[in-house]
Scaffold this motif. Structure first.
Motif, PDB file in Angstrom:
ATOM      1  N   SER A 182       0.857  -1.184   0.000  1.00  0.00           N
ATOM      2  CA  SER A 182       0.000   0.000   0.000  1.00  0.00           C
ATOM      3  C   SER A 182       0.892   1.232   0.000  1.00  0.00           C
ATOM      4  CB  SER A 182      -0.944   0.016   1.205  1.00  0.00           C
ATOM      5  OG  SER A 182      -0.200   0.069   2.411  1.00  0.00           O
ATOM      6  N   VAL A 183       0.343   2.333  -0.526  1.00  0.00           N
ATOM      7  CA  VAL A 183       1.075   3.596  -0.623  1.00  0.00           C
ATOM      8  C   VAL A 183       0.106   4.718  -0.295  1.00  0.00           C
ATOM      9  CG1 VAL A 183       2.250   5.195  -2.179  1.00  0.00           C
ATOM     10  CG2 VAL A 183       2.726   2.754  -2.334  1.00  0.00           C
ATOM     11  N   VAL A 184       0.567   5.684   0.465  1.00  0.00           N
ATOM     12  CA  VAL A 184      -0.242   6.867   0.785  1.00  0.00           C
ATOM     13  C   VAL A 184       0.120   7.966  -0.220  1.00  0.00           C
ATOM     14  CG1 VAL A 184      -0.790   8.622   2.499  1.00  0.00           C
ATOM     15  CG2 VAL A 184      -0.377   6.253   3.215  1.00  0.00           C
ATOM     16  N   VAL A 185      -0.880   8.420  -0.964  1.00  0.00           N
ATOM     17  CA  VAL A 185      -0.673   9.457  -1.965  1.00  0.00           C
ATOM     18  C   VAL A 185      -1.373  10.729  -1.501  1.00  0.00           C
ATOM     19  CG1 VAL A 185      -2.692   8.725  -3.288  1.00  0.00           C
ATOM     20  CG2 VAL A 185      -0.911  10.060  -4.410  1.00  0.00           C
ATOM     21  N   THR A 186      -0.716  11.855  -1.711  1.00  0.00           N
ATOM     22  CA  THR A 186      -1.266  13.161  -1.355  1.00  0.00           C
ATOM     23  C   THR A 186      -1.822  13.823  -2.604  1.00  0.00           C
ATOM     24  OG1 THR A 186       0.318  13.404   0.457  1.00  0.00           O
ATOM     25  CG2 THR A 186      -0.775  15.399  -0.329  1.00  0.00           C
TER      26      THR A 186
END
Length: 607
Positions: free
Chosen positions: A504-508
């Motif tokens: 998983s990756v947190v994108v802004t």
């Protein structure tokens, strides 16, 4: 069932013959004949086991309400669809909205960018209740629905009314250009209804500034047409820009299909640079085919003299420093020639095409045929469908000994005999990805055309795709990429381009001055979908950054073909099939009738 009826008639005739004619029992014979006919008839029905189908009420229905954007366009009947769905469901039924996916019922305006029926219909059928579909008939996957899935389903069609409409159906333009390039734009226009206008105005905007205005002719209604527009060089400064194309038409009653958004990147240097030293046929065809298959800017520079370089597109002389600057700033450098020292110290993807010399120790001349069996490599999936054994031979090979950390994508044999030698060798290190083409004469594949040219293009496409998989084109660095432009109602797709898919990756995401974070969870193919409202979003995550645009246009706004979904008159009921052996009373009739006949015969002294 006809066999049972015929059997009963035969049994009745036999019983009458026995008791009334042969044994002459009179009035008592009638009763005995009835008992024998009933008992033997029941046994016959149990033996043949016919089936009987009945219709019974299926309970409260499940109503699938089409909530795609086409239901609320000009001429759409969304309010009527809401009232119809609630009336059909009644107090005990269930209403479910569907579009791209399923959603609970509410009265909010439709926002789905498509109507896909397979998933919600399968789920609704699982409840075992009657299913009713309320839709305008514009179903995207109607042709793929199995007849068994539609059996017993009732469809209520509320087609939209035809209104005068001119739509900007599509806009195509290069994704990346240089500052000195003119920008060629092709727009696709569509018209419907009683549209009186024969011409419209196309406006092109960016960042609140109007770049151009063009008058374009509209096709006769209904119809579609393509029109070309060219923007002058240096219209846009370097960087990424969102271009807004708007069609202004008198009498147009649906304005939401008049605007399309596109992203274009303007750079001082091209994304792919081909350096050919010296100029030859191999380099010429290499630049031409790369320009057609690569979805970015490609520039070729060829040395035509001891100190003379030329742009292979315009044939204008350029300075050697210009070539070196372009090669250093390019996302991918392709070097053709044995003496080309440009890019020797480059850190980034490089594709080397050594040219042969006159020394036999450095070049093996002859007819070299590509071997049909492909060794395992990152390019195998794209190259496996090419008929390699039917291609023209190469004119020679540069001898290459692959290192232990290198892999081979193609091999060739001289005269189809002997040991197979490497034609394509690849390597991935911390400095970047590299490919080396050892074969000479591949340009003849492109020159011949047909299957040979397609094989040449497949080789170039697979190589460029692998070299640029790490996303080293300027403006899209990092392993994460996203859809540049998606229509309204369609989620933005983020793709992980690294060798190993992240969990998983947190994108802004930034839309104007606001910022919010979204957690991306990738599937097995490395894709994650994020639904967003129309707007321009600048995103950053995992060392990558880019622009994702959700345009206000949707393919649901222009009129589409109405699907021919079958309406079932029995949709309010459930068919129940029961066989004779499932009816307990037949066994009772058979036993009691035969026992009664036997007892009666005993009392009358009959054997």
């Amino acid at each position: 069932m006809p066999a049972v009826i015929v059997g009963l008639i035969a049994l009745a005739a036999g019983a009458v013959l026995v008791y009334l004619i042969h044994e002459a029992q009179g009035a008592a014979g009638v009763g005995l004949a009835v008992l024998r006919t009933a008992g033997m008839g029941a046994l016959l029905a149990l033996l043949i086991n016919p089936a009987c189908t009945r219709r019974i009420a299926g309970g409260p229905p499940t109503v699938l309400l089409d909530a795609s954007l086409s239901m609320a366009t000009a001429g759409g009947r969304w309010a009527t669809a809401l009232d119809t769905a609630r009336a059909l469901a009644g107090a005990r039924g269930t209403v479910v909205r569907f579009g791209e996916t399923m959603a609970p019922f509410d009265t909010a305006p439709p926002e789905a960018g498509g109507s896909r029926l397979a998933e919600p219909l399968t789920a609704a059928r699982a409840f075992g209740r009657p299913v009713v579909i309320v839709t305008d008939g514009e179903i995207a996957d109607a042709a793929s629905l199995a007849p068994s899935l539609l059996a017993g389903v009732h469809v209520v069609r509320l087609p939209r009314d035809t209104v005068p409409d001119a739509a900007l159906l599509d806009v195509t333009l290069p994704a990346r250009v240089q500052t000195d390039d003119s920008i060629g734009v092709t727009v696709t226009l569509g018209t419907w209804g009683a549209l009186a206008a024969t011409a419209a105005t196309l406006e092109i905007w960016t960042e609140g500034r109007r770049l151009a205005t063009r008058d374009v002719a509209l096709p006769p209604s209904p119809g579609t047409a393509r029109r070309g527009v060219t923007l002058r060089p240096r219209t846009l400064p370097p960087g990424a820009h969102v271009l807004r194309f708007r069609l202004v038409t008198a009498g147009d009653q649906e304005e939401r299909d008049d605007e399309r958004w596109r992203v274009i990147e303007v750079s001082e240097q091209p994304a792919v640079v081909v350096v050919v030293d010296p100029a030859d046929w191999e380099g010429r065809f290499l630049v031409r085919e790369l320009s057609e298959i690569a979805r970015t800017t490609v520039r070729g520079y060829a040395r035509t003299g001891p100190a003379t370089w030329r742009d292979m597109r315009t044939l204008r002389p350029v300075a050697e420093r210009t070539v070196r600057d372009a090669a250093g700033a390019a996302g991918l450098l392709v070097v053709r020639g044995p003496r080309a020292g440009i890019g020797a110290d480059r850190r980034g993807p490089v594709w080397r095409w050594p040219a042969h010399s006159d020394t036999l120790a450095e070049f093996f001349a002859g007819d070299w045929y590509v071997a049909d069996e492909l060794p395992p490599s990152p390019l195998t999936a794209r190259l496996a469908s090419v008929p390699w054994d039917s291609l023209p031979p190469l004119t020679g090979l540069v001898p290459i000994a692959p290192a232990s950390d290198e892999w081979v994508a193609l091999r060739a044999r001289q005269g189809r005999r002997g040991a197979a030698r490497p034609v394509i060798v690849g390597n991935a290190t911390g400095a970047g990805r590299d490919l080396t083409t050892a074969g000479a004469g591949l340009w003849r594949w492109a020159f011949r055309g047909g299957a040979a040219r397609e094989a040449y293009r497949a080789l170039l496409a697979s190589g460029v795709e692998w070299l640029l998989a790490a996303g080293r084109i300027p403006g899209s660095a990092g392993p994460l990429g996203a859809s540049a432009v998606v229509p309204r109602g369609v989620p933005v797709v983020f793709r992980w381009a690294g060798d190993t898919v992240a969990d998983s990756v947190v994108v802004t995401l930034r839309d104007g001055g606001e910022a919010r974070s979204v957690t991306l969870r990738f599937d097995a193919q490395g894709s994650a979908r994020v639904p967003l409202a129309p707007g321009v979003y600048r995103w950053s995550a995992a060392g990558a950054a880019g622009v994702a645009v959700v345009e206000p246009y949707s393919d649901e706004f222009p009129p589409a073909t109405v699907a021919a979904l079958r309406t079932d008159p029995d949709a309010g009921f459930v068919r129940v099939v029961r066989h004779a052996r499932q009816r307990w009373w037949l066994y009772v009739v058979a036993v009691m009738a035969l026992l009664g006949e036997w007892g009666w015969r005993q009392r009358r002294g009959l054997p």
